[in-house]
Motif scaffolding. Sequence first.
Motif: not given
Length: 296
Positions: A52-63
Amino acid sequence: MNMDPKKVDKFMVGLIYLFSGTIILILAGLLLFILWRGLPQFSWEFLTAPAKSFQVGGGIGVQLFNSFYLLILTMLISTPLALGAAIYLSEYAPQNWFTDIIRTAIEVLSSLPSVVVGLFGFLIFVIQYDFGFSILSGALSLTIFNLPLLTRTIEDSLRAIPSSQREAGLALGLSRWETVTLIILPAALPGILTGMILAAGRIFGEAAALIYTAGQSAPALDFTNWNPQSITSPLNIFRPAETLAVHIWKINSEGVKPDGAQVSAGASAVLVLAVLIFNLTARSLGRRLQKKATSA
């Protein structure tokens, strides 16, 4: 003033141990610091969820997927080329000006900064051949980056095989090519595989060459879509592919993610662990294959 040779020897050995211990402590300190900051961020969601770019959280699955996909594609391209070049230089090339030029070119290419390789890939693959910012552009650039070192590693492994084994193969009536493929390559396999795994670790952690070629964006992927022509397919080699190393650089350079420091720390820990696993696997596999080859 004459000094006792034994005392001089002990002093120099102690100095060597001091320098070696200092280097080990520095590396261990860096590794532990990265893991101390990054390991608390680990979770299944962090390793598999999209960023996620402008939000808290997200992961690195795609990368993370992009990093492994680029690694596999690069090794599929560079390994046959490096193997063929190493066999020619080790077994067939005469000692003349032409082979001297080849070896000099390999030395020059292996010492090029990765950012230079990235700019070359940008001009040739991204612009000239119109591949755009894509996995293919990144893989071809990483092939140029990886080929000299991999060629030298395989050549050294082939040259380490005693000449008596080559002579034995020729004495048995085998052709030169049969001697290479049936005797020399199997004997050199431990060193070749070790070199390949170490090269894979070097590729996995590369960022500068990919910023200008594979791109700095990671489109959402549909892992149920296996059509290689679709932009959302993970197999599409013409889509942009932000890798894990580029993702770390991007988070720290842009500063638009509220929890960027935490995500960067977690991604750095994943990257360090992956490279560490590559190196430990190379050493372990090399020892096992070498032990098996020498005991046979």
